[in-house]
Design a protein around this motif. Structure first.
Motif, PDB file in Angstrom:
ATOM      1  N   LEU A 323      13.354 -34.866   2.957  1.00 23.90           N
ATOM      2  CA  LEU A 323      12.762 -34.484   4.238  1.00 23.90           C
ATOM      3  C   LEU A 323      12.888 -36.012   5.052  1.00 23.90           C
ATOM      4  N   LEU A 324      13.322 -35.868   6.486  1.00 23.65           N
ATOM      5  CA  LEU A 324      13.556 -37.206   7.066  1.00 23.65           C
ATOM      6  C   LEU A 324      12.257 -37.928   7.515  1.00 23.65           C
ATOM      7  N   SER A 325      11.192 -37.076   7.689  1.00 24.90           N
ATOM      8  CA  SER A 325       9.817 -37.577   7.972  1.00 24.90           C
ATOM      9  C   SER A 325       8.883 -37.177   6.964  1.00 24.90           C
ATOM     10  N   THR A 326       7.575 -37.512   7.067  1.00 21.67           N
ATOM     11  CA  THR A 326       6.588 -37.032   6.108  1.00 21.67           C
ATOM     12  C   THR A 326       6.272 -35.675   6.690  1.00 21.67           C
ATOM     13  N   LYS A 327       5.433 -34.709   5.935  1.00 23.18           N
ATOM     14  CA  LYS A 327       5.022 -33.662   6.607  1.00 23.18           C
ATOM     15  C   LYS A 327       3.842 -33.934   7.324  1.00 23.18           C
ATOM     16  N   GLN A 328       3.483 -34.956   7.260  1.00 20.88           N
ATOM     17  CA  GLN A 328       2.104 -35.464   8.052  1.00 20.88           C
ATOM     18  C   GLN A 328       2.743 -35.597   9.374  1.00 20.88           C
ATOM     19  N   HIS A 329       3.732 -36.242   9.426  1.00 17.43           N
ATOM     20  CA  HIS A 329       4.493 -36.641  10.884  1.00 17.43           C
ATOM     21  C   HIS A 329       4.730 -35.107  11.742  1.00 17.43           C
ATOM     22  N   PHE A 330       5.418 -34.284  10.872  1.00 16.95           N
ATOM     23  CA  PHE A 330       5.719 -32.913  11.446  1.00 16.95           C
ATOM     24  C   PHE A 330       4.332 -32.172  11.902  1.00 16.95           C
ATOM     25  N   GLU A 331       3.459 -32.343  11.234  1.00 16.92           N
ATOM     26  CA  GLU A 331       2.245 -31.885  11.630  1.00 16.92           C
ATOM     27  C   GLU A 331       1.513 -32.197  12.722  1.00 16.92           C
ATOM     28  N   GLU A 332       1.398 -33.730  13.130  1.00 14.82           N
ATOM     29  CA  GLU A 332       1.030 -34.427  13.900  1.00 14.82           C
ATOM     30  C   GLU A 332       2.051 -34.155  15.422  1.00 14.82           C
ATOM     31  N   VAL A 333       3.193 -33.985  15.093  1.00 11.24           N
ATOM     32  CA  VAL A 333       3.877 -33.880  16.230  1.00 11.24           C
ATOM     33  C   VAL A 333       3.915 -32.376  16.903  1.00 11.24           C
ATOM     34  N   ALA A 334       4.025 -31.439  15.819  1.00 12.74           N
ATOM     35  CA  ALA A 334       3.840 -29.879  16.233  1.00 12.74           C
ATOM     36  C   ALA A 334       2.596 -29.775  16.961  1.00 12.74           C
ATOM     37  N   LYS A 335       1.151 -30.317  16.612  1.00 13.82           N
ATOM     38  CA  LYS A 335       0.102 -30.189  17.325  1.00 13.82           C
ATOM     39  C   LYS A 335      -0.052 -30.850  18.742  1.00 13.82           C
ATOM     40  N   MET A 336       0.556 -31.950  18.636  1.00 17.18           N
ATOM     41  CA  MET A 336       0.842 -32.796  19.909  1.00 17.18           C
ATOM     42  C   MET A 336       1.651 -31.858  20.839  1.00 17.18           C
ATOM     43  N   ILE A 337       2.846 -31.353  20.442  1.00 16.46           N
ATOM     44  CA  ILE A 337       3.618 -30.639  21.482  1.00 16.46           C
ATOM     45  C   ILE A 337       3.029 -29.412  21.748  1.00 16.46           C
ATOM     46  N   ALA A 338       2.507 -28.666  21.101  1.00 17.47           N
ATOM     47  CA  ALA A 338       1.428 -27.543  21.465  1.00 17.47           C
ATOM     48  C   ALA A 338       0.635 -27.608  22.244  1.00 17.47           C
ATOM     49  N   ASP A 339      -0.314 -28.764  22.301  1.00 16.97           N
ATOM     50  CA  ASP A 339      -1.373 -28.951  22.874  1.00 16.97           C
ATOM     51  C   ASP A 339      -0.899 -29.468  24.312  1.00 16.97           C
ATOM     52  N   LYS A 340       0.217 -29.997  24.576  1.00 16.89           N
ATOM     53  CA  LYS A 340       0.771 -30.212  25.870  1.00 16.89           C
ATOM     54  C   LYS A 340       1.678 -29.175  26.513  1.00 16.89           C
ATOM     55  N   GLY A 341       1.926 -28.204  25.784  1.00 17.26           N
ATOM     56  CA  GLY A 341       2.608 -26.879  26.441  1.00 17.26           C
ATOM     57  C   GLY A 341       4.083 -27.172  26.374  1.00 17.26           C
TER      58      GLY A 341
END
Length: 543
Positions: A323-341
């Protein structure tokens, strides 16, 4: 003179009688509207950049007087093609750099680089498109020849997929890279304590960060060059994946002044400054520009063995990719993008990367939704994971020509078992009933007719293999056309304004010399665009 007055009055009266109520009438055409019924017409009318009527020529000519009438002479007309996954700006820059695609040896690559460097004596030497799978032995090159030819001038040559590069020692020195150096999500190849110049995935970024930014003039030239080539193959909208926020204003300004007419859907790269920009600004939407998505990289590419697999590579058992980033990074980014719509679009090639990203998406999306989050490529998906696309309305954004480019060697990487469920476009389409199609150019050719042919025939341009590659996952012609038009528009939240020839939509369309729905399969990639229109304006005509 008095005798001329009656004639002049008659002429004036005749002019006044021409009360135009439309700008353009297309007639005597076979119009594939790509509406919900996949209906056909023989004429349509355009006014102020939009389609105002579609139907029969007799009824339309009775009702509308157009300033311009185009007789299609029985040719086919389709909605303008939408490429759902490109690197449009990068492609344009590449037109100003060393073209290395389809070269059959490392020596040929080096010779081309030397010729280019002699003609362009200043700055970095940048090339794109080499593929070791086309060479005898299929081995990655090293930097020795580049070092001998360019002891001082930095050189970087990117692999066709952009996930590997060869650089010379001068470039390594500028970047400060040392033998044995490690980087997460990438590889700096060191053999016997010496750097070979081969960089994989995140390692490339260390060098790229040292290359001076293109000038404003070069940036604009790149966009215009890319646009010209795209119009010639009938593209009227491109999704550009992974740009910096600084490009938004440049593109918007060029579109406003009229030099850049291409409609663009931008995905900003996975960087904090891009999140800060778009979260603060909100969705950026004009008639020609839509910025509401982020492009995230899950893993690398299969060709460079950077794709993250559940089990090791068949031809390199010590590696499963990464993977090019950690799973934690993907999880944080996904939540952030979802929260902002906003929309999340993640590059995932390997079955392990697809599983990781699908699970993260599922956690955030929580079942059925209309957020239209996308998996870009979705090349190797475990059969156990395919249902997650449908369960969470995740869009597979795939590139049919990847299948026909990779089919010669993909089995060596994956083995027969995994290969059977790779490039499974029809299985993915079934999940939501639709799929978005693109090319990933400049990785593949920009030509959408190659996409059409690869999706339908699953063959290369030489007609190989005779019976097609894994034909169980071929798409029908209608499905393919929808994937290149209305479904691609839907993947961008734009299906109400483009993607079909219907009243109220932008007048983006193409006139072809071939009927994609009826032509012989072998003739599909030979199709030519006769004319391309955006907003009812002719932007290309074949000479």
């Amino acid at each position: 003179m008095k005798k001329l007055w009656p004639v002049m009055l008659l002429l004036l009266a005749a002019c006044k009688q021409k009360n135009y109520n439309a700008d353009l009438l297309i007639k005597n055409a076979i119009v594939y509207t790509v509406d919900s019924a996949f209906s056909k017409a023989n004429a349509f009318v355009v006014n102020k950049g939009k389609i105002i009527a579609v139907g029969d020529i007799d009824s339309l000519e009775d009702k509308y007087l157009a300033r311009e009438v185009v007789d299609a002479q029985g040719k086919t007309v389709y909605p303008g093609f939408i490429d759902a996954h490109t690197h449009f700006y990068e492609y344009g820059l590449g037109l100003q750099q060393v073209p290395l695609k389809e070269m059959t040896s490392w020596s040929q690559v080096v010779d081309s680089v030397q010729v280019f460097a002699d003609r362009n004596p200043d700055g970095w030497v940048i090339g794109n498109g080499w593929d070791q799978n086309l060479w005898a032995g299929k081995k990655f090159p090293d930097k020795a020849k580049l070092d001998s030819l360019f002891p001082v001038r930095p050189v970087i040559l990117n692999r066709v997929d952009g996930h590997a590069a060869i650089v010379n020692q001068a470039a390594l020195n500028v970047a400060g890279i040392k033998p044995g150096q490690k980087i997460a999500g990438g590889e700096i190849e060191t053999i016997d304590g010496k750097l070979t110049g081969l960089l994989i995935d995140n390692a490339i970024g260390i060098v790229i960060s040292k290359i001076p930014d293109p000038t404003e003039q070069l940036t604009q030239s790149a966009l215009i060059s890319a646009q010209q080539n795209c119009f010639a193959v009938g593209l009227t909208t491109v999704d550009d994946c992974g740009l910096p926020f600084t490009m938004v204003n440049t593109i918007a300004a060029m579109q406003k002044q009229g030099s850049l007419k291409m409609r663009m859907y931008l995905m900003l790269a996975d960087k904090q400054e891009n999140y800060n920009y778009l979260f603060k600004r909100g969705i950026f939407k004009t008639p020609r520009l839509n910025v509401r998505a982020f492009k995230v990289y899950g893993d690398g590419a299969l060709g460079s063995r950077g794709a993250c697999l559940l089990k090791p590579y068949t031809d390199q058992p010590a590696s499963s990719g990464f993977l090019l980033s950690t799973k934690q990074h993907f999880e944080e980014v996904a939540k952030m993008i979802a929260d902002k719509g906003f929309q999340m679009c993640t590059h995932a090639i390997g079955d392990s990367a697809n599983r990781a990203i699908l699970n993260i998406y599922a956690t955030v999306l929580k079942g059925k939704n209309d957020k239209r989050w996308r998996i870009e490529h979705a090349q190797i998906v475990s059969p156990d994971d395919v249902k997650m696309f449908g369960d969470n309305n995740i869009i597979p954004s795939v590139q049919p020509t990847h299948a026909t480019s990779d089919m010669y060697w993909a089995g060596q990487r994956l083995g027969a078992g995994r290969l059977k469920t790779a490039y499974a476009f029809k299985d993915l389409l079934k999940q939501n009933g639709w799929i978005a199609l693109g090319t990933d150019f400049p990785v593949e050719n920009i030509n959408p007719f190659y996409t059409f042919y690869a999706a339908v025939a699953r063959k290369d341009l030489k007609g190989f293999p005779e019976k097609g590659f894994q034909m169980a996952n071929a798409l029908s012609r209608e499905q393919t056309l929808r994937g290149m038009t209305i479904w691609a528009a839907k993947a961008n939240f734009e299906e109400k304004e483009k993607g079909s020839i219907e009243v109220g939509k932008y007048a983006d369309f193409v006139i072809l010399d071939n009927d994609l729905m009826k032509a012989k399969t072998a003739d599909l990639p030979k199709t030519n665009v006769l004319k391309t229109y955006i907003n009812g304006e002719k932007v290309y005509e074949k000479k």
